[in-house]
Write a protein that holds these residues in place. Structure first.
Motif, short mmCIF file in Angstrom:
data_model
loop_
_atom_site.label_atom_id
_atom_site.label_comp_id
_atom_site.label_asym_id
_atom_site.label_seq_id
_atom_site.Cartn_x
_atom_site.Cartn_y
_atom_site.Cartn_z
N PHE A 144 0.85 -1.19 0.00
CA PHE A 144 0.00 0.00 0.00
C PHE A 144 0.88 1.24 0.00
O PHE A 144 2.08 1.18 0.30
N THR A 145 0.28 2.38 -0.33
CA THR A 145 1.01 3.64 -0.37
C THR A 145 0.09 4.77 0.08
O THR A 145 -1.13 4.64 0.07
N GLY A 146 0.70 5.86 0.47
CA GLY A 146 -0.05 7.04 0.92
C GLY A 146 0.92 8.19 1.12
O GLY A 146 2.14 8.06 0.93
N SER A 147 0.38 9.34 1.53
CA SER A 147 1.22 10.50 1.79
C SER A 147 2.03 10.28 3.07
O SER A 147 1.65 9.46 3.92
N PRO A 148 3.15 10.98 3.24
CA PRO A 148 3.96 10.82 4.47
C PRO A 148 3.16 11.07 5.74
O PRO A 148 3.32 10.36 6.73
N ASP A 149 2.28 12.09 5.73
CA ASP A 149 1.47 12.38 6.92
C ASP A 149 0.52 11.24 7.23
O ASP A 149 0.32 10.87 8.39
N GLN A 150 -0.10 10.68 6.18
CA GLN A 150 -1.01 9.55 6.39
C GLN A 150 -0.28 8.34 6.95
O GLN A 150 -0.78 7.69 7.88
N LEU A 151 0.88 8.04 6.40
CA LEU A 151 1.63 6.87 6.85
C LEU A 151 2.10 7.04 8.29
O LEU A 151 2.10 6.08 9.07
N LYS A 152 2.49 8.26 8.66
CA LYS A 152 2.92 8.51 10.03
C LYS A 152 1.75 8.35 11.00
O LYS A 152 1.89 7.71 12.06
N MET A 153 0.60 8.91 10.65
CA MET A 153 -0.57 8.78 11.51
C MET A 153 -1.00 7.33 11.63
O MET A 153 -1.39 6.86 12.71
N LEU A 154 -0.92 6.61 10.53
CA LEU A 154 -1.30 5.19 10.54
C LEU A 154 -0.40 4.39 11.48
O LEU A 154 -0.87 3.55 12.24
N ALA A 155 0.89 4.67 11.42
CA ALA A 155 1.84 3.92 12.25
C ALA A 155 1.69 4.24 13.73
O ALA A 155 1.89 3.37 14.59
N GLU A 156 1.30 5.47 14.06
CA GLU A 156 1.29 5.90 15.46
C GLU A 156 -0.08 5.77 16.13
O GLU A 156 -0.14 5.58 17.34
N HIS A 157 -1.16 5.88 15.36
CA HIS A 157 -2.46 6.03 16.00
C HIS A 157 -3.54 5.09 15.49
O HIS A 157 -4.70 5.23 15.89
N ARG A 158 -3.23 4.16 14.60
CA ARG A 158 -4.28 3.30 14.08
C ARG A 158 -4.87 2.43 15.18
O ARG A 158 -4.17 1.86 16.01
N LYS A 159 -6.21 2.33 15.16
CA LYS A 159 -6.91 1.53 16.15
C LYS A 159 -8.30 1.20 15.62
O LYS A 159 -8.99 2.07 15.12
#
Length: 385
Positions: A144-159
């Motif tokens: 998968f791919t996305g913008s840097p901000d999206q990937l950072k948020m996904l890694a830190e806050h996904r739930k």
């Protein structure tokens, strides 16, 4: 607060075929569960699961956890229908739309989105891959791919859950992220925002976000829709749906840009944001026939939502105030009269002579009301005697 992040999947041809087969199987199972729920009158999750769990596993080839998610999707769909009926969004019980909605089971498109929990789908954010259950077995290494901000948020806050979506032949995952609330600061003042149709937003600072380009775009789209509706062919119907989605995305982007700029100014100057509380305006206001389409397609509610959640993410105070007479009240002497606004664009106080753009004056009145409302909200509660 909860925020959704959308990332694009990059499946191979074989992986895309497995994902498509999975969506179709899940939605066929959802359609079967919906018919059982409609015929039996069962709307609770546990009751419906007892009726259909074994059937949808054997009939549609689903594993245990995907079968549970399908049942939950059906129950949520009927809960949404019940909420729409209660809120009156389907019209009166005697209306055609209401009877069509309640007269048959809820249907699910073959490619409708399917939610997966962490047992069905796992993320490898460092490798930018996911592992997802499919009807052909566990699929690993799906990129998968996305913008840097999206990937950072996904890694830190996904739930929580992630939805598998197919749109225009492309595959996406929509994940829920829970971001910690930012502490709201004490505002030095407020920016009053007056929302409208000709001017989408006008602030108490005098900044005007005009809606003429959006209005011209919408009139052009309305003419094209009328041409397609007149044809009435199946191809015209498909093109009509695509045009509607394109127009909605365009208006959403405009609202995102406006709200982002207003929140940025408020954060930089240490102020809060105030808007009028416009809930139920369509029911309160009587319009001429030629005005109804403009008001119905006016995205004022969406702009307010964007301002609210962007302000919350930035820790900017946000309040809604009473909208009564904000465009007719003089902010200097307080005189309120309909004659204070001789035209749509101009304001002139009949008592003190204050004059200026009507939307700017309304924004100043919204700001002044926010000052009083904030003092009332933050005032300490007296101790009981």
């Amino acid at each position: 607060m909860k925020v959704v992040v959308q990332v694009k999947l990059l499946p191979s041809q074989q992986q895309a075929a497995a994902l498509e087969a999975t969506l179709r199987a899940c939605n066929r199972a959802a359609g079967h569960a919906s018919r059982v729920a409609y015929e039996s009158g069962t709307r609770d999750r546990n009751g419906l699961q007892k009726l259909v769990y074994a059937e949808i596993k054997t009939m549609f080839g689903l594993s245990a956890q995907p079968a549970v998610r399908v049942v939950k999707k059906v129950v949520d769909a009927y809960s949404g229908l019940a909420a729409s009926m209660k809120a009156g969004r389907l019209g009166r019980p005697s209306s055609k739309r209401y009877r069509r909605a309640v007269g048959s089971p809820i249907g699910f498109r073959p490619d409708a989105a399917q939610p997966f929990d962490d047992r069905c789908l796992s993320w490898q954010t460092d490798a930018r891959t996911v592992s997802v259950w499919t009807v052909e077995g566990r699929m690993r290494g799906l990129r998968f791919t996305g913008s840097p901000d999206q990937l950072k948020m996904l890694a830190e806050h996904r739930k929580g859950e992630s939805d598998l979506v197919r749109r225009a032949g492309k595959w996406f995952l929509i994940a829920t992220c829970e971001i910690p609330d930012v502490e709201v600061y004490e505002p030095a003042d407020f920016i009053g925002v007056d929302r409208g149709i000709v001017n989408l937003a006008t602030t108490s600072d005098g900044i005007n976000y005009q809606g003429r380009r959006l209005e011209r775009y919408r009139r052009w789209q309305a003419r094209k829709r009328a041409e397609l509706q007149a044809k009435g062919t199946r191809s015209a119907t498909r093109r009509l749906a695509r045009r509607t989605q394109r127009e909605h995305r365009h208006a959403t982007q405009v609202n995102h840009r406006i709200s982002k700029e207003i929140v940025s100014i408020a954060q930089r100057t240490g102020r809060g944001i105030a808007v009028e509380e416009l809930g139920g305006i369509r029911e309160r206001v009587r319009l001429r026939r030629d005005q109804r389409g403009a008001l119905s397609s006016w995205p004022f509610h969406q702009l307010g939502q964007h301002l609210a959640y962007k302000a919350r993410r930035a820790g900017v105070p946000f309040v809604e105030v009473d909208p009564a007479y904000t465009s007719q009240r003089c902010p200097r002497c307080g005189h309120t009269e309909k004659a204070n606004r001789p035209t749509r664009d101009h304001f002139r106080c009949c008592r003190c002579g204050l004059a200026g753009p009507a939307d700017h004056v309304a924004g100043v009145n919204v700001r002044n009301r926010a000052r009083s409302a904030w003092v009332f909200v933050t005032a300490p509660v007296p101790a009981p005697t």
